[in-house]
Design a protein around this motif. Structure first.
Motif, short mmCIF file in Angstrom:
data_model
loop_
_atom_site.label_atom_id
_atom_site.label_comp_id
_atom_site.label_asym_id
_atom_site.label_seq_id
_atom_site.Cartn_x
_atom_site.Cartn_y
_atom_site.Cartn_z
N ARG A 29 0.85 -1.19 0.00
CA ARG A 29 0.00 0.00 0.00
C ARG A 29 0.88 1.24 0.00
O ARG A 29 1.86 1.31 0.74
N TRP A 31 1.66 5.11 0.77
CA TRP A 31 1.24 6.15 1.73
C TRP A 31 1.99 7.42 1.39
O TRP A 31 3.03 7.37 0.74
N ILE A 33 4.47 10.30 1.79
CA ILE A 33 5.80 10.19 2.38
C ILE A 33 5.78 10.82 3.76
O ILE A 33 5.08 11.81 4.00
N GLY A 34 6.51 10.22 4.62
CA GLY A 34 6.56 10.72 5.98
C GLY A 34 5.69 9.89 6.91
O GLY A 34 5.80 10.00 8.12
N THR A 35 4.84 9.05 6.32
CA THR A 35 4.03 8.18 7.16
C THR A 35 4.94 7.19 7.86
O THR A 35 5.85 6.61 7.25
N GLU A 36 4.74 6.96 9.15
CA GLU A 36 5.69 6.12 9.89
C GLU A 36 5.30 4.65 9.87
O GLU A 36 6.17 3.78 9.88
N ARG A 44 6.29 -0.85 9.56
CA ARG A 44 6.96 0.43 9.62
C ARG A 44 7.24 0.88 8.19
O ARG A 44 7.69 0.10 7.35
N ASN A 51 19.84 2.56 6.74
CA ASN A 51 20.82 1.65 7.34
C ASN A 51 20.94 0.34 6.56
O ASN A 51 21.65 -0.56 6.98
N GLN A 54 24.41 -0.67 5.58
CA GLN A 54 25.23 -1.06 6.74
C GLN A 54 24.88 -2.48 7.18
O GLN A 54 25.75 -3.30 7.48
N ARG A 55 23.57 -2.73 7.21
CA ARG A 55 23.16 -4.07 7.63
C ARG A 55 23.68 -5.11 6.63
O ARG A 55 24.16 -6.18 7.01
N PRO B 5 -5.90 8.72 1.98
CA PRO B 5 -5.24 8.16 3.15
C PRO B 5 -5.55 9.00 4.39
O PRO B 5 -5.54 10.24 4.31
N VAL B 8 -2.03 10.63 9.17
CA VAL B 8 -1.22 9.86 10.13
C VAL B 8 -0.24 10.82 10.79
O VAL B 8 0.22 11.78 10.17
N SER B 9 0.04 10.48 11.99
CA SER B 9 0.97 11.35 12.74
C SER B 9 2.37 11.20 12.17
O SER B 9 2.86 10.10 11.92
N ILE B 10 2.94 12.27 11.94
CA ILE B 10 4.29 12.24 11.37
C ILE B 10 5.27 12.60 12.45
O ILE B 10 5.17 13.62 13.11
N LYS B 11 6.17 11.62 12.64
CA LYS B 11 7.17 11.86 13.71
C LYS B 11 8.54 12.00 13.04
O LYS B 11 8.86 11.27 12.12
N SER B 22 24.62 1.69 12.15
CA SER B 22 23.49 0.84 12.52
C SER B 22 23.90 -0.07 13.68
O SER B 22 25.06 -0.42 13.87
N ILE B 24 23.32 -2.98 13.76
CA ILE B 24 23.64 -4.29 13.20
C ILE B 24 25.13 -4.61 13.26
O ILE B 24 25.53 -5.77 13.22
N TRP B 25 25.93 -3.63 13.34
CA TRP B 25 27.38 -3.87 13.36
C TRP B 25 27.82 -4.61 14.61
O TRP B 25 28.94 -5.11 14.66
#
Lengths: 219, 694
Positions: A29, A31, A33-36, A44, A51, A54-55, B5, B8-11, B22, B24-25
């Motif tokens: 879906r 969304w 941009i900026g939707t978490e 998410r 990252n 890096q992973r 849509p 949605v709260s944008i954080k 990361s 992961i390292w």
């Protein structure tokens, strides 16, 4: 997979990011941009996993580290009546080739050496080439990524064989086959390369193309 | 319909301190830490590398062969290589760290291989698993060492292995079999290792180990002897075969016993003698302490077979040593010819000489030197007449040529010799045997058997027992007859008659018949009367002679012989008859009879009688012979007379009768004379035949 047919000539594509959207990687879906988090499946949402590389590299490194003992330590420990035979992966293949079983030797070599090494190379190539422009076409890179991800689980065929043999051949005293330490490291190596391949964000392939096009448009 | 849509709260993404890196390292870092940790751990747990060199690398393979200590793996062979010059194999062994400090210079290493010996099978597990290297070291941490010299066989005495470590030395003539058990009452209480010849070459020496739990069995008065093989002894109680066990029969072994109490405890390194057998071992305890024997050499000119190693050396009948070896020697410089001489090496036990002071080989040598100056010489003597074995005797020869027993250090001192005794004895014995051999025992026996048979047959014959009497009477008769005056006068009377007849006939012829017919007739009548009267005795004589002749003829010895033969055959029948079972008693009876008869004969003077008989028979025969010599003349004369008388007195009828009677008488006389002559010849030829019947 459809992209395979028209690979070669880069077309003008508009990425979601350019459209101000972010797609859920789980349910696809889109969304703004900026939707978490995905409103539908709760995953998410990240437009680009910063990252990811890096992973990829971290897991790739662990996979490579595990691959070394996987080849130096014995893979199979064959215990016959009075003799104990320990053979590494390559040693076993060479031994099989000595006995004339070239087919099996080839299968073992391909499954245990060629494919893992190819995977290491392919992942490293993808990770390295992700930010670079030009060169390898993006569609090819995507294909490579898909092949790597698809073929990754088949590398476990070695572990599978060892597991079956170990379970089957346990004749008390007469003969027994037990997995050697290499089996463990080989499994780890396969797991980490699979994780490494999964950690790669294929969307980045297209970013490079987009920047290409952008440069072409502006330039 | 397009879903808008929902808002949605944008954080804003929170930026941490490691926003660039990361989490992961952590994983590769962790992996690295683990890897390094493991690597360091395995490196630090790795023990030192030692190099053990072996004569050959029997089955040792790099990466496979293990080093074991008390049958537990304590190391791995990492590399097998040669040393410089390829004279030995160098095995690089990675020790485990925890045992490494104990592996010091005293450590020994050997290769354990499957081994099949008379004592058993060892190292069987290595048949399938391959050889391994066994190490042995004591339980004390010592200085480090890197290179070792491995042995091919398991060492008997290993560091850290408790037990009484002693050594064994063979005595004279003794032998040792190496790697054999030491057995005490059938239990293996120790072991001996590989025997070696001592530097002097006089004995073999081997190290032995009495296991710790049995070390109290050995003290200073313990004596060891060899039980290898079996020994056969023939004594007054019969033959005996001794061997302790099948294992020692095959592989040999040593056993021991402490015959007397009160021995001092034994420390490591003590050297014991291994005796040949139990008796020697026991005896050695009661003789004065045995010291090194004195070795001497004796060179005999004569090479006599029969002297063997181990033969006794005796001094005035007392055994003081043994012959230790025999060899030939050719030394032109010393003897002046290149003949092979017998070189006898003897070893004399000084303890047996009864030396007053110090009992050593040197003291014994000086004593012998002294005695040799006084005439002590060595000689070969017969030890046994039956086996022909020889011994060496040291005897004092009173006026021996001077000689000395010289010991110049390099060679063995040579004991001077004297003539051996062996040849005389052998010759004498041989001569005796030859003479015994040459005796005609069989013929003697056969003759004796014949004589006995004949005697028995003769004696057991009752007829024969009467025969002597008959013969005697007959001969008496005969001799009486022959010696009777009548018979002796016959020729004379006949002669006289014939002379007178002759004279008559001549007278008749000379006178004329016609003239003197009357007288002639009368004379003839007279003559006839005379003749008749003179011839009257003749028929009696003739009859007598006839009876004599008949009896003489009836005395046919052939018949006697036949009778005897018949008797013999009947005796044979008797012998072969079932009563032969009673032969012994019969024989005894016969012998008794023989005895009795002989006694009778002796008492009855039979022998004298026979002798007398024979003598008289001889005289009788002689007389008969003499008479017989005259007989032919008589007969001739009678013939002549009758020829004349036949012519002369033809006409007389009376004369017919006379002449017939006379002719018959003369024929009888002739026959009698012939028979007598025959008898006389027979008797002359073989006077014994009269007695023996042959």
């Amino acid at each position: 997979m459809v992209g395979m047919e028209f690979s070669g000539t880069p077309q003008k594509t508009v990425t979601a990011r350019e459209a101000g959207l972010v797609a859920c990687t789980r349910c696809a879906r889109a969304w703004p941009i900026g939707t978490e988090a995905c409103g539908r499946c709760g995953a998410r949402l990240v437009s680009r996993d910063v990252n990811s590389l890096q992973r990829v590299w971290a897991l790739w490194l662990v996979g490579l580290m595990c691959y070394v003992p996987a080849n130096t330590y014995p893979m199979l420990r064959t215990q016959q009546l009075f003799s104990v035979d320990e053979s590494t992966i390559i040693g076993g293949a060479v031994e099989l080739a000595h006995y004339g079983a070239f087919g099996i030797a080839t299968i073992i070599l391909v499954a245990s050496v060629v494919i893992p090494l190819g995977k290491f190379w392919a992942i490293a190539f993808l990770a390295l080439s992700v930010g670079k422009k030009g060169g390898f076409p993006s569609s090819r890179r995507l294909l490579m990524y898909e092949v790597v991800e698809y073929i990754g689980r088949w590398s476990m065929i070695d572990i599978f064989v060892v597991a079956i043999l170990s379970a089957l051949v346990q004749l008390q005293g007469l003969a027994a086959i037990t997995p050697g330490p290499a089996a463990f490291f080989f499994a780890l190596s396969v797991i980490f390369t699979m994780l490494s391949a999964q950690a790669f964000d294929p969307r980045m392939i297209w970013d490079a193309q987009a920047t290409d096009e952008k440069a072409r448009d502006h330039g | 319909m397009v879903d808008t849509p929902p808002p949605v709260s944008i954080k804003q993404q929170s930026k941490g301190r490691f926003s660039g890196a990361s989490f992961i390292w952590v994983i590769p870092l962790l992996a690295l830490v683990v890897a390094f940790g493991v690597a360091w751990q395995s490196y630090s747990a790795r023990g030192p590398l030692i190099i053990v060199s072996f004569e050959d690398g029997a089955g040792i393979a790099a990466g496979e062969t293990k080093l074991k200590y008390r049958d537990i793996e304590v190391g791995d062979v990492e590399e097998v290589s040669f040393n410089e010059g390829l004279t030995s194999v160098e095995v690089h062994i990675r020790l485990k760290k925890d045992v490494a400090p104990y592996v010091d210079e005293s450590s020994v290493f050997w290769i354990v291989q499957p081994e099949v010996t008379a004592q058993g099978i060892s190292g069987l597990s290595t048949v399938l698993s391959g050889v391994y290297i066994e190490g042995s070291w004591d339980s004390e941490i010592g200085g480090e060492a890197e290179t070792f010299r491995g042995s091919d066989v398991a060492p008997l005495i290993r560091p850290g292995l408790d037990g009484l470590q002693i050594a064994f030395r063979t005595t004279t003539n003794g032998t040792l079999t190496d790697n054999t058990p030491i057995v005490f009452r059938g239990i293996e209480v120790g072991k001996i290792g590989r025997a070696q010849i001592a530097r002097s070459g006089a004995f073999a020496i081997v190290e032995g180990l009495i296991y710790d739990e049995h070390r109290h069995l050995v003290n200073s008065s313990t004596r060891f002897w060899d039980t290898s093989g079996f020994d056969v002894s023939i004594g007054p109680s019969g033959a005996e075969i001794n061997f302790s066990s099948l294992a020692t029969l095959v592989g040999g072994g040593i056993t021991f016993d402490t015959f007397v109490s009160g021995g001092a405890p034994v420390l490591d390194g003590e050297v014991f003698d291994v005796f040949v057998d139990r008796e020697t071992a026991r005896n050695s305890l009661f003789t004065t302490s045995e010291v090194d024997p004195l070795q001497l050499s004796i060179i005999f000119d004569e090479n006599v077979s029969g002297l063997t190693t181990g033969a006794p050396v005796e001094l005035s009948g007392f055994r003081i040593g043994t012959v230790s070896s025999l060899s030939g020697i050719v030394d032109f410089d010393q003897f002046g010819d290149s003949r092979v001489r017998l070189n006898v090496m003897i070893s004399i036990q000084p303890a047996r000489l009864g030396l007053p002071e110090e009992v050593t080989a040197d003291a014994a040598l000086s004593l012998l030197q002294n005695r040799v100056a006084n005439g002590l010489r060595a000689r070969l003597a017969s030890a046994s007449l039956l086996t022909g074995g020889l011994k060496v005797e040291l005897v004092e020869v009173p006026d021996a040529p001077p000689a000395r027993l010289v010991s110049d250090g390099s060679a063995l001192p040579v004991l001077p010799t004297t003539l051996s005794q062996t040849s005389d004895v052998e010759a004498t014995v041989e001569g005796v045997f030859t003479r015994i051999n040459n005796l005609p025992i069989e013929e003697l026996l056969n003759s004796f058997i014949n004589v006995m048979n004949s005697a028995e047959v003769l004696i057991s014959n009752t007829d024969l027992q009467e025969t002597p009497g008959e013969v005697r009477t007959l001969l008496n008769d005969l001799s009486g007859l022959v010696t009777s005056e009548d018979v002796q006068n016959i020729p004379v009377a006949l002669n006289a008659t014939l002379v007178r007849i002759e004279a008559l006939v001549t007278e008749l012829e000379q006178q004329r018949i016609a003239e003197t017919l009357g007288r002639t007739l009368a004379a003839a009548s007279d003559a006839a009367d005379a003749v008749t009267s003179s011839v009257e005795g003749v028929p009696e004589l003739v009859a007598e002679i006839q009876t004599v002749a008949a009896r003489a003829a009836s005395l046919e010895f052939d018949t006697l012989i036949n009778e005897l033969t018949a008797l013999t055959s009947s005796a044979e029948e008797l012998v072969s008859s079932p009563e032969t079972a009673q032969l012994p008693t019969a024989l005894a009876g016969a012998l008794d009879q023989l005895n009795a008869t002989l006694r009778e004969l002796r008492e009855g003077g039979a022998v004298q009688n026979v002798n007398q008989t024979l003598a008289s028979a001889r005289t009788a025969a002689d007389s008969i012979a003499v008479s017989a010599r005259d007989l032919p003349q008589v007969i001739e004369r009678l013939n002549a007379l009758f020829a004349q008388a036949g012519l002369t007195i033809e006409g007389y009828n009376q004369g017919d009768e006379l002449s017939r009677a006379a002719q018959a008488a003369l024929r009888d006389i002739q026959e009698a004379a012939g028979a007598l002559e025959k008898l006389a010849r027979t008797i002359e030829r073989n006077p014994n035949s009269l007695l023996l019947g042959r």
